[in-house]
Write an enzyme that holds these catalytic residues in place. Structure first.
Site, PDB file in Angstrom:
ATOM      1  N   LYS A 118       0.800  -1.232   0.000  1.00  0.00           N
ATOM      2  CA  LYS A 118       0.000   0.000   0.000  1.00  0.00           C
ATOM      3  C   LYS A 118       0.835   1.285   0.000  1.00  0.00           C
ATOM      4  O   LYS A 118       0.388   2.309  -0.506  1.00  0.00           O
ATOM      5  CB  LYS A 118      -0.948   0.015   1.199  1.00  0.00           C
ATOM      6  CG  LYS A 118      -2.185  -0.848   1.010  1.00  0.00           C
ATOM      7  CD  LYS A 118      -3.161  -0.676   2.158  1.00  0.00           C
ATOM      8  CE  LYS A 118      -4.304  -1.656   1.999  1.00  0.00           C
ATOM      9  NZ  LYS A 118      -5.289  -1.589   3.069  1.00  0.00           N
ATOM     10  N   ASP A 139      -9.901   3.162   1.866  1.00  0.00           N
ATOM     11  CA  ASP A 139     -10.001   2.505   3.178  1.00  0.00           C
ATOM     12  C   ASP A 139     -10.571   3.462   4.226  1.00  0.00           C
ATOM     13  O   ASP A 139     -11.411   3.067   5.040  1.00  0.00           O
ATOM     14  CB  ASP A 139      -8.607   2.060   3.659  1.00  0.00           C
ATOM     15  CG  ASP A 139      -8.200   0.717   3.064  1.00  0.00           C
ATOM     16  OD1 ASP A 139      -9.087  -0.051   2.663  1.00  0.00           O
ATOM     17  OD2 ASP A 139      -6.987   0.455   3.006  1.00  0.00           O
TER      18      ASP A 139
HETATM   19  P1  NAP Z   1      -0.654  -4.393   9.940  1.00  0.00           P
HETATM   20  O1  NAP Z   1      -0.244  -3.166   9.228  1.00  0.00           O
HETATM   21  O2  NAP Z   1       0.196  -5.598   9.890  1.00  0.00           O
HETATM   22  O3  NAP Z   1      -0.852  -3.990  11.498  1.00  0.00           O
HETATM   23  C1  NAP Z   1      -1.279  -4.923  12.445  1.00  0.00           C
HETATM   24  C2  NAP Z   1      -1.268  -4.322  13.817  1.00  0.00           C
HETATM   25  O4  NAP Z   1      -1.735  -5.326  14.723  1.00  0.00           O
HETATM   26  C3  NAP Z   1       0.119  -3.925  14.293  1.00  0.00           C
HETATM   27  O5  NAP Z   1       0.010  -2.833  15.180  1.00  0.00           O
HETATM   28  C4  NAP Z   1       0.549  -5.176  15.060  1.00  0.00           C
HETATM   29  O6  NAP Z   1       1.502  -4.932  16.061  1.00  0.00           O
HETATM   30  C5  NAP Z   1      -0.750  -5.553  15.712  1.00  0.00           C
HETATM   31  N1  NAP Z   1      -0.739  -6.939  16.133  1.00  0.00           N
HETATM   32  C6  NAP Z   1      -0.417  -8.020  15.372  1.00  0.00           C
HETATM   33  N2  NAP Z   1      -0.521  -9.130  16.116  1.00  0.00           N
HETATM   34  C7  NAP Z   1      -0.897  -8.744  17.351  1.00  0.00           C
HETATM   35  C8  NAP Z   1      -1.155  -9.436  18.558  1.00  0.00           C
HETATM   36  N3  NAP Z   1      -1.041 -10.774  18.624  1.00  0.00           N
HETATM   37  N4  NAP Z   1      -1.519  -8.724  19.648  1.00  0.00           N
HETATM   38  C9  NAP Z   1      -1.628  -7.394  19.582  1.00  0.00           C
HETATM   39  N5  NAP Z   1      -1.385  -6.660  18.480  1.00  0.00           N
HETATM   40  C10 NAP Z   1      -1.035  -7.344  17.372  1.00  0.00           C
HETATM   41  O7  NAP Z   1      -2.099  -4.865   9.474  1.00  0.00           O
HETATM   42  P2  NAP Z   1      -3.308  -3.938   8.986  1.00  0.00           P
HETATM   43  O8  NAP Z   1      -3.264  -3.797   7.521  1.00  0.00           O
HETATM   44  O9  NAP Z   1      -3.305  -2.711   9.828  1.00  0.00           O
HETATM   45  O10 NAP Z   1      -4.563  -4.868   9.322  1.00  0.00           O
HETATM   46  C11 NAP Z   1      -4.992  -5.087  10.650  1.00  0.00           C
HETATM   47  C12 NAP Z   1      -6.287  -5.901  10.616  1.00  0.00           C
HETATM   48  O11 NAP Z   1      -7.317  -5.135  10.018  1.00  0.00           O
HETATM   49  C13 NAP Z   1      -6.164  -7.177   9.785  1.00  0.00           C
HETATM   50  O12 NAP Z   1      -6.870  -8.218  10.419  1.00  0.00           O
HETATM   51  C14 NAP Z   1      -6.847  -6.824   8.484  1.00  0.00           C
HETATM   52  O13 NAP Z   1      -7.426  -7.950   7.858  1.00  0.00           O
HETATM   53  C15 NAP Z   1      -7.911  -5.864   8.965  1.00  0.00           C
HETATM   54  N6  NAP Z   1      -8.308  -4.946   7.893  1.00  0.00           N
HETATM   55  C16 NAP Z   1      -9.612  -4.944   7.536  1.00  0.00           C
HETATM   56  C17 NAP Z   1     -10.041  -4.102   6.541  1.00  0.00           C
HETATM   57  C18 NAP Z   1     -11.486  -4.099   6.185  1.00  0.00           C
HETATM   58  O14 NAP Z   1     -11.816  -3.605   5.098  1.00  0.00           O
HETATM   59  N7  NAP Z   1     -12.344  -4.583   7.037  1.00  0.00           N
HETATM   60  C19 NAP Z   1      -9.126  -3.250   5.897  1.00  0.00           C
HETATM   61  C20 NAP Z   1      -7.793  -3.259   6.282  1.00  0.00           C
HETATM   62  C21 NAP Z   1      -7.391  -4.120   7.305  1.00  0.00           C
HETATM   63  P3  NAP Z   1       3.084  -5.149  15.752  1.00  0.00           P
HETATM   64  O15 NAP Z   1       3.459  -4.018  14.852  1.00  0.00           O
HETATM   65  O16 NAP Z   1       3.697  -5.090  17.104  1.00  0.00           O
HETATM   66  O17 NAP Z   1       3.202  -6.492  15.088  1.00  0.00           O
END
Ligand code: NAP
Length: 489
Positions: free
Chosen positions: A286, A322
């Site tokens: 992204k 988003d």
């Molecule tokens: P990302 O950039 O990888 O960020 C993930 C975040 O979650 C980071 O802050 C990470 O912390 C934290 N995290 C990961 N594992 C964890 C755990 N076990 N305990 C606590 N914190 C944890 O991912 P993202 O793109 O932001 O996506 C996050 C979620 O949102 C995903 O499940 C994704 O599928 C969902 N999402 C949904 C939509 C939608 O349209 N509904 C759109 C975008 C994303 P660290 O940096 O310390 O690893």
């Protein structure tokens, strides 16, 4: 003409017969993989039960088959093999006489061989009815030489099958027939594929509507790694169909973003003549895509991420849907978000778009992340509070948002908050959409909170993408239902 060939590979003649009969329902052509049989037997019964044209294949292990076969054993097999519509014969085993029903084939399971042109020319020098080359795509740009082979064969008036195996080669399987491929291969069932990256005939027809694809079909796709399990193709393809738009949306597994944009996307530099109109972008690309765009909307620049690209004439334009997709379900439920006390759990890409959108609505935000340094960095960027994620109560918040993967994938049983911690919270919004009902949402229900599923955000951002690419609003209900269906709801 689109022909879907379903190979069947079974250990016993009885199982082969059953599978071949089933394959006749979804395939236009059935390939009988005789090398899969543990014992060679008379095929007449099987052949009499198959109502479709048949390809017979007897492939040695070193060329992707299931049997150790020396040259002599293979020659003997073909000398006595029953005549079917086609025989797929490997290029090292030229038939002695009749070539009129021969598909002469070459396979490479490691990559795209440097001498691909010479291989094609060697096959084309034979009088075989059909030339077949199957290579392995290690990145999406490996589809380019495969499409070139189809162009060349068409120009030379030869029937040809060219396919890039592996997930990154999916485009060759779906778009191949519209670009002149004699056939495309598809699996009978999810677990019965005979080559890497082979999807089911059912998916080719009901998800990608392969029979409707032609050279005028508008192409859109999802760029990311991994992408194969995304529900976006389900949403967009269903919406294209519902709106009677000649379009197809594909998962595009991209490793090297720079070469993908240069060689396949940008209209000024690309090497592929295809009607590419739009791209969705997902993790991990992204932010990386920003430098390859000609224009970026101000919001996407501020957020620092593009999830949507429009290809118009010679220009690539980037957008972020988003943030708007995230905020839409909240605006449906709250008259105003101003002053609402919001906890955003997570400090990654989704949290960033959420914080940006919530700030525009004057919400009062706290970022909670397991890594306080990441929480601090995001908090400072947007000048909002931040804390380490702990097992404290969320009672001081009106709205709790999960922007972590907790509750999905390997973390499917985990929740960032329990019902006790959520007591007194008005609304809980989980951005995780697979599964639709996450442990967090179940805890929120127990605590009496209003809940919002991540699928609402996914559909809301997809709706805006669809409008950017087509200029028309999609049916949101069709998008939601097709995504829910794909998620098994
Ligand atoms: P990302 O950039 O990888 O960020 C993930 C975040 O979650 C980071 O802050 C990470 O912390 C934290 N995290 C990961 N594992 C964890 C755990 N076990 N305990 C606590 N914190 C944890 O991912 P993202 O793109 O932001 O996506 C996050 C979620 O949102 C995903 O499940 C994704 O599928 C969902 N999402 C949904 C939509 C939608 O349209 N509904 C759109 C975008 C994303 P660290 O940096 O310390 O690893």
């Amino acid at each position: 003409m689109t022909r879907v060939c379903v190979p069947v590979c079974e250990k016993t003649i009885e199982a082969l017969e059953t599978a071949a009969v089933r394959a006749s329902e979804s395939g236009d052509i059935i390939e009988l993989r005789i090398d899969c049989l543990t014992r060679l037997e008379d095929l007449q019964n099987v052949l009499s039960r198959v109502s479709r044209p048949v390809i017979l294949t007897f492939r040695p292990r070193e060329q992707g088959g299931h049997r150790d076969l020396d040259h002599q054993a293979r020659q003997l097999f073909w000398k006595t093999a029953p005549r079917t519509d086609w025989w797929d014969v490997e290029s090292d085993l030229a038939p002695e006489t009749d070539w009129s029903h021969v598909i002469i084939s070459h396979h490479d399971f490691a990559g795209v061989p440097e001498e691909l042109t010479q291989i094609y020319e060697r096959l084309a020098a034979t009088p075989a009815a059909v030339l077949k080359i199957a290579v392995c795509a290690n990145d999406i740009v490996d589809c380019i030489p495969v499409f070139r082979l189809l162009d060349r064969a068409r120009a030379e008036g030869r029937d040809a099958i060219a396919v890039a195996m592996g997930n990154a080669g999916l485009a060759t399987r779906v778009l191949g027939p519209s670009r002149g491929a004699f056939l495309t291969y598809a699996a009978l069932d999810e677990d019965s594929g005979t080559a890497p990256g082979q999807i089911t005939a059912q998916k080719l027809r009901s998800l990608y509507h392969i029979d409707q694809i032609d050279r005028e079909t508008m192409i859109c796709g999802l760029v990311g790694l991994p992408v194969m399990h995304s529900v976006s193709p389900h949403m967009h393809n269903a919406a294209f169909r519902n709106a009677s738009i000649n379009g197809v949306y594909l998962p595009l597994e991209v490793r090297d973003v720079q070469s993908f944009f240069k060689r396949m996307v940008h209209p000024v530099t690309r090497e592929l003549d295809w009607k590419l109109r739009g791209l969705s972008v997902t993790a991990p690309h992204k932010s990386a895509v920003l430098e390859f765009l000609d224009w970026i909307e101000a919001d996407a620049k501020e957020i620092g991420a593009v999830n949507t690209i429009v290809i118009d004439n010679d220009r690539l334009s980037g957008f972020n849907t988003d943030a708007a997709g995230f905020i839409a379900p909240l605006l449906d439920r709250f008259e105003s978000l101003a002053g609402l006390r919001v906890a955003v759990i997570g400090a990654g890409g989704a949290a960033r778009a959420a914080v940006w959108a919530l700030l525009k609505q004057n919400a009062t935000i706290t970022i909670l992340a397991r890594d306080i340094e990441k929480a601090r960095a995001l908090g400072r960027t947007f000048d909002v509070s931040y804390e380490a994620l702990s097992s404290k109560s969320f009672t001081d918040y009106d709205l709790v948002i999960n922007a972590t993967p907790l509750g999905s994938g390997e973390l499917i049983d985990q929740t960032p908050a329990t019902a006790e911690q959520l007591a007194g919270v008005r609304c809980v919004y989980d951005l995780v959409y697979n599964p639709m009902d996450t442990p967090l949402l179940k805890e929120a229900c127990k605590a009496g909170c209003t809940t919002i599923r991540g699928l609402e955000m996914l559909v809301a951002q997809a709706r805006i993408q669809f409008e950017l690419w087509t200029g028309k609003p999609p049916s949101v209900q069709v998008m939601y239902d097709s995504a829910a269906d794909a998620l098994g709801a």
